[in-house]
Motif scaffolding. Sequence first.
Motif, mmCIF file in Angstrom:
data_model
loop_
_atom_site.group_PDB
_atom_site.id
_atom_site.type_symbol
_atom_site.label_atom_id
_atom_site.label_comp_id
_atom_site.label_asym_id
_atom_site.label_seq_id
_atom_site.Cartn_x
_atom_site.Cartn_y
_atom_site.Cartn_z
ATOM 1 N N ASP A 123 81.052 24.442 60.564
ATOM 2 C CA ASP A 123 82.101 24.808 61.519
ATOM 3 C C ASP A 123 81.801 24.076 62.824
ATOM 4 N N TYR A 124 82.839 23.660 63.516
ATOM 5 C CA TYR A 124 82.655 22.968 64.788
ATOM 6 C C TYR A 124 83.926 23.097 65.612
ATOM 7 N N THR A 125 83.777 22.901 66.908
ATOM 8 C CA THR A 125 84.915 22.869 67.821
ATOM 9 C C THR A 125 84.547 21.976 68.993
ATOM 10 N N PHE A 126 85.511 21.181 69.414
ATOM 11 C CA PHE A 126 85.406 20.438 70.667
ATOM 12 C C PHE A 126 86.498 20.978 71.575
ATOM 13 N N GLY A 127 86.134 21.267 72.817
ATOM 14 C CA GLY A 127 87.112 21.754 73.781
ATOM 15 C C GLY A 127 87.326 23.254 73.760
ATOM 16 N N ALA A 128 86.389 24.011 73.214
ATOM 17 C CA ALA A 128 86.543 25.471 73.183
ATOM 18 C C ALA A 128 86.523 26.042 74.595
ATOM 19 N N THR A 129 87.283 27.094 74.793
ATOM 20 C CA THR A 129 87.301 27.782 76.088
ATOM 21 C C THR A 129 86.631 29.149 76.003
ATOM 22 N N ASP A 130 85.998 29.443 74.867
ATOM 23 C CA ASP A 130 85.265 30.698 74.721
ATOM 24 C C ASP A 130 84.016 30.445 73.878
ATOM 25 N N VAL A 131 83.227 31.468 73.693
ATOM 26 C CA VAL A 131 81.991 31.366 72.912
ATOM 27 C C VAL A 131 82.327 31.771 71.474
ATOM 28 N N TRP A 132 83.048 30.928 70.769
ATOM 29 C CA TRP A 132 83.573 31.238 69.443
ATOM 30 C C TRP A 132 82.472 31.541 68.432
ATOM 31 N N TRP A 133 81.278 30.991 68.642
ATOM 32 C CA TRP A 133 80.188 31.177 67.690
ATOM 33 C C TRP A 133 79.505 32.533 67.844
ATOM 34 N N SER A 134 79.950 33.367 68.787
ATOM 35 C CA SER A 134 79.354 34.701 68.943
ATOM 36 C C SER A 134 80.105 35.767 68.149
ATOM 37 N N GLY A 136 81.153 38.196 65.234
ATOM 38 C CA GLY A 136 80.298 38.986 64.350
ATOM 39 C C GLY A 136 79.915 38.358 63.022
ATOM 40 N N PRO A 137 80.883 37.943 62.196
ATOM 41 C CA PRO A 137 80.515 37.344 60.903
ATOM 42 C C PRO A 137 79.704 36.050 61.043
ATOM 43 N N ILE A 138 79.963 35.271 62.087
ATOM 44 C CA ILE A 138 79.174 34.057 62.312
ATOM 45 C C ILE A 138 77.753 34.458 62.709
ATOM 46 N N CYS A 139 77.632 35.446 63.590
ATOM 47 C CA CYS A 139 76.304 35.917 64.002
ATOM 48 C C CYS A 139 75.497 36.429 62.819
ATOM 49 N N LYS A 140 76.171 37.066 61.896
ATOM 50 C CA LYS A 140 75.479 37.613 60.729
ATOM 51 C C LYS A 140 74.758 36.513 59.952
ATOM 52 N N VAL A 141 75.399 35.369 59.816
ATOM 53 C CA VAL A 141 74.821 34.260 59.058
ATOM 54 C C VAL A 141 73.887 33.405 59.915
ATOM 55 N N TYR A 142 74.310 33.084 61.139
ATOM 56 C CA TYR A 142 73.599 32.101 61.966
ATOM 57 C C TYR A 142 72.684 32.714 63.035
#
Length: 147
Positions: free
Chosen positions: A117-128, A130-136
Amino acid sequence: MRWIALTVGLSVLLATLAGAQGWHEPKRGTVERKALMDALRGPAQSLFGAPVEFVVGELRVSGNLAFAMVRAQRPGGIPIQIETTPGWARNEFMYDADHTSGQALYRKEGGRWVVKDYTFGATDVWWSYGPICKVYRPVIADVCQGM
């Protein structure tokens, strides 16, 4: 003398905390760091066109997981002119964002790093999320507090 002791003590504490975090940052020039940046280069070039290089802000690896925060640019530090990119032509950028700042989550599969998963130009902390946090969590625990 107290200043030296305090400085040495603080250095030891920071080194201990870095080791306790459970991840490491691949050093510049290592095969691992190159492999991680090369894995992200394809998605970045799809957005920005080739060639793309990265200025690394954060790069964390724990086992088969990795997280990167980067800024894309042209070789030699030349800024990317967003309005001339394939991503701009496809209307893939938000107007208020720093379009060249990006984040990526990786997994090592079959001995090579794959961007999951990746993003360029995000305006928020998308990687925080819940389901992403569970894995990463091993590489992003600092943004997953309380989740």
